[in-house]
Enzyme design. Structure first.
Site, PDB file in Angstrom:
ATOM      1  N   ASP A  20       0.910  -1.136   0.000  1.00  0.00           N
ATOM      2  CA  ASP A  20       0.000   0.000   0.000  1.00  0.00           C
ATOM      3  C   ASP A  20       0.952   1.187   0.000  1.00  0.00           C
ATOM      4  O   ASP A  20       1.551   1.496   1.041  1.00  0.00           O
ATOM      5  CB  ASP A  20      -0.881   0.010   1.255  1.00  0.00           C
ATOM      6  CG  ASP A  20      -1.861   1.173   1.229  1.00  0.00           C
ATOM      7  OD1 ASP A  20      -1.458   2.267   0.784  1.00  0.00           O
ATOM      8  OD2 ASP A  20      -3.019   1.015   1.637  1.00  0.00           O
ATOM      9  N   HIS A  21       1.135   1.809  -1.139  1.00  0.00           N
ATOM     10  CA  HIS A  21       2.247   2.764  -1.235  1.00  0.00           C
ATOM     11  C   HIS A  21       2.064   3.973  -0.307  1.00  0.00           C
ATOM     12  O   HIS A  21       3.017   4.667  -0.002  1.00  0.00           O
ATOM     13  CB  HIS A  21       2.522   3.174  -2.689  1.00  0.00           C
ATOM     14  CG  HIS A  21       1.567   4.184  -3.238  1.00  0.00           C
ATOM     15  ND1 HIS A  21       0.314   3.860  -3.669  1.00  0.00           N
ATOM     16  CD2 HIS A  21       1.676   5.511  -3.424  1.00  0.00           C
ATOM     17  CE1 HIS A  21      -0.306   4.938  -4.087  1.00  0.00           C
ATOM     18  NE2 HIS A  21       0.502   5.976  -3.955  1.00  0.00           N
TER      19      HIS A  21
ATOM     20  N   HIS B  42      -5.729   2.855   0.923  1.00  0.00           N
ATOM     21  CA  HIS B  42      -5.023   4.038   1.429  1.00  0.00           C
ATOM     22  C   HIS B  42      -5.801   4.804   2.504  1.00  0.00           C
ATOM     23  O   HIS B  42      -5.258   5.176   3.536  1.00  0.00           O
ATOM     24  CB  HIS B  42      -4.705   5.014   0.289  1.00  0.00           C
ATOM     25  CG  HIS B  42      -4.130   4.349  -0.924  1.00  0.00           C
ATOM     26  ND1 HIS B  42      -3.209   3.345  -0.852  1.00  0.00           N
ATOM     27  CD2 HIS B  42      -4.333   4.560  -2.253  1.00  0.00           C
ATOM     28  CE1 HIS B  42      -2.870   2.968  -2.084  1.00  0.00           C
ATOM     29  NE2 HIS B  42      -3.545   3.685  -2.947  1.00  0.00           N
TER      30      HIS B  42
HETATM   31  C1  BG6 Z   1      -3.177   4.469  -6.550  1.00  0.00           C
HETATM   32  C2  BG6 Z   1      -4.462   4.505  -7.325  1.00  0.00           C
HETATM   33  O1  BG6 Z   1      -3.197   3.413  -5.618  1.00  0.00           O
HETATM   34  O2  BG6 Z   1      -3.008   5.691  -5.870  1.00  0.00           O
HETATM   35  C3  BG6 Z   1      -4.479   5.674  -8.284  1.00  0.00           C
HETATM   36  O3  BG6 Z   1      -4.608   3.304  -8.054  1.00  0.00           O
HETATM   37  C4  BG6 Z   1      -4.185   6.954  -7.567  1.00  0.00           C
HETATM   38  O4  BG6 Z   1      -5.722   5.770  -8.968  1.00  0.00           O
HETATM   39  C5  BG6 Z   1      -2.933   6.817  -6.723  1.00  0.00           C
HETATM   40  O5  BG6 Z   1      -3.990   7.955  -8.543  1.00  0.00           O
HETATM   41  C6  BG6 Z   1      -2.726   8.038  -5.860  1.00  0.00           C
HETATM   42  O6  BG6 Z   1      -1.465   7.949  -5.284  1.00  0.00           O
HETATM   43  P1  BG6 Z   1      -0.662   9.252  -4.908  1.00  0.00           P
HETATM   44  O7  BG6 Z   1       0.584   8.740  -4.268  1.00  0.00           O
HETATM   45  O8  BG6 Z   1      -0.421   9.992  -6.194  1.00  0.00           O
HETATM   46  O9  BG6 Z   1      -1.546  10.028  -3.995  1.00  0.00           O
END
Ligand code: BG6
Length: 495
Positions: A179-180, A242
């Site tokens: 989960d980045h 997230h």
């Molecule tokens: C990803 C989603 O997990 O997170 C994307 O699949 C989204 O749709 C992205 O744009 C948002 O990540 P960040 O780090 O740009 O807020």
């Protein structure tokens, strides 16, 4: 968790010709290399269906590093990369891969440590995991870890099926579900801000906090991901993972120590305490939206349904806002509002903790808005913390006005915060599972969002209901208005 200064490993990336590898993984491995977090004892095997040569692979890796990286440094880095054309369902592909890994292992002294990173279509996750086991690609001498990108399932049932498949080949402690958001510096900082500051932690409960607001807005639309996104929608794409992860970090009890198991067990208690919303009451708690056309920054923007042919008449939500109640002793009665969506006014992830207002402010100018104390945690694009207080308006009056104390990382010269993927890859290499989602978290989150999605699937939405470039549908404002609150602005200029 191993205590290795410079971990050694072979990193096998399934989906090495894809977008994620190019945008995130190669640059992150490069930064680890450049910053001395990994030494020379590593190699990356890129796996893809295309019949690329090593040379072509090297060119792609080099290009992914940007213009600033060139010459000897870039060459030394890309020499660690090997391309291996592959058919995921063909046994001989795995056998050949096994031979390659054995050879690289001795050349790069990686001590049998192997990371299998699945950055490709999820329908292959189970097949690959099982074939890796069947063909003895899991290491016998070192450790083996399986890194899995989202989406982890489409609902609880499919997630469970996938989990059953991969856990028949890898143990839970060998599985690293990405989960980045958990790799973002300021998401990590939530715990520290809470638990390392008496002035917050002592007030961190339903007696002193009125509500918590979490916004993750994006200005981009669906771009070229229509195929994936239309089956997913904002709830599966952002809330199940997230947004709920951020809720758990904000709401959990202090862990007894920083071991992954202890932190996880506190997070899981929060997921278990999320109020189960009766399907017939979902509208009182959740709002969905889809963007229609509008103008933003002088550009004419298309609505979601005009973005691609297959999206005409789509009823997929590109926006979701919700009120989450945590029915435990600390949080009873405190709404956690979340909202996330595509094509909103700006790209921003921000948490606002609104403290209970004082009973009477003698210094408040008549008719002026109340200004409760706010703690704002800026996750992106500006990383930092802002505290809103009230102080005397300068001059002869004795009125108060809100002032803010701000800290941003950018203002501190020496801080160079790592990219989320850089942190997560490094965590995986040292065996730290703290910032990855455990199956118990994934399953509880799916159960929570499944109820909302089930209810929505029974009723056709009136889409589009918000204009591209706005902050979402009006109903999302009403969610808070009905409770006597409003969304605090997320405008980046404000902080
Ligand atoms: C990803 C989603 O997990 O997170 C994307 O699949 C989204 O749709 C992205 O744009 C948002 O990540 P960040 O780090 O740009 O807020």
């Amino acid at each position: 968790m191993e205590n290795q200064e410079k971990p050694k490993a072979l990193i096998v990336i399934f989906g090495a010709t894809g977008d994620l590898a190019k945008r995130k993984l190669f640059p992150s491995i490069y930064r680890l290399y450049q910053n001395g977090k990994i030494g020379e004892d590593f190699a990356v095997v890129g796996i893809g269906r295309r019949s690329w040569s090593n040379e072509l692979f090297h060119t792609n890796v080099r290009n992914s590093l940007g213009d600033d990286v060139s010459g000897k440094e870039a060459e030394a880095f890309v020499s660690h990369f090997y391309y291996h054309p592959f058919d995921v369902s063909d046994s001989s592909s795995y056998e050949n891969l096994g031979t390659l890994l054995n050879n690289l292992e001795s050349e790069y002294r990686t001590e049998g440590n192997r990371i299998f990173y699945l950055a490709m279509a999820p329908q292959f996750f189970g097949t690959i995991a099982n074939n890796l086991k069947k063909h003895n690609l899991k290491s016998e001498t070192g450790w083996s870890r399986l890194v899995i990108e989202k989406p982890f399932g489409h609902d609880f049932e499919s997630a469970k099926q996938l989990n059953d498949q991969i856990t028949s080949a890898f143990d839970e402690n060998q599985i690293y579900r990405i989960d980045h958001y958990l790799g973002k510096e300021m998401v990590k900082n939530i715990e520290v801000i809470r638990f390392a500051n008496g002035i917050f932690e002592h007030l961190w409960n339903n007696r002193f906090i009125a509500n918590v607001q979490i916004t993750s807005s994006e200005s981009l639309g669906v771009e070229d991901r229509a195929n994936y996104y239309d089956l997913s929608g904002a709830t599966r794409d952002m809330v199940q993972n997230h947004m709920l992860q951020m809720v758990t970090l904000l709401a959990m009890e202090p862990p007894i120590n920083l071991n992954p198991e202890e932190i996880r067990s506190e997070k899981i208690k929060i997921l278990r305490a999320l109020r189960t919303i009766d399907e017939k009451n979902i509208d009182d708690y959740f709002v969905r939206g889809q963007y229609g056309p509008d103008k933003m920054h002088g550009r004419k923007l298309r609505g979601y349904q005009e973005e691609a042919e297959e999206l005409q008449n789509s009823d997929t939500e590109t926006y979701v806002a919700g009120k989450i109640m945590i029915d435990n002793y600390r949080w009873a009665g405190v709404p956690f509002y979340i909202r996330t969506g595509k094509r909103l006014a700006e790209k921003c992830t921000k948490i606002v903790v609104e403290f209970e207002d004082i009973p009477l402010n003698l210094y408040q100018e008549e008719q002026s808005e109340k200004s409760p104390n706010l703690l704002v945690i800026n996750i992106q694009p500006n990383e930092g913390v802002t505290l809103y207080l009230n102080a005397k308006k300068p001059g002869v009056s004795s009125y108060s006005e809100p002032i803010k104390l701000s800290y941003t990382h950018e203002a501190v010269n020496s801080v160079n915060t790592p990219e989320a993927y850089e942190k997560l890859l490094h965590d995986c290499m040292i065996g730290d599972t703290t910032n990855f989602s455990h199956w118990d978290e994934v399953s509880l989150s799916w159960k929570f969002v499944d109820r909302i999605l089930n209810r929505w699937s029974k009723e056709e939405p009136d889409f589009p209901n918000y204009a591209a470039g706005s902050m979402g549908p009006e109903e999302a404002d009403n969610l808070l208005k009905n409770d006597g609150f409003h969304w605090w602005p997320v405008n980046n200029e404000e902080e």
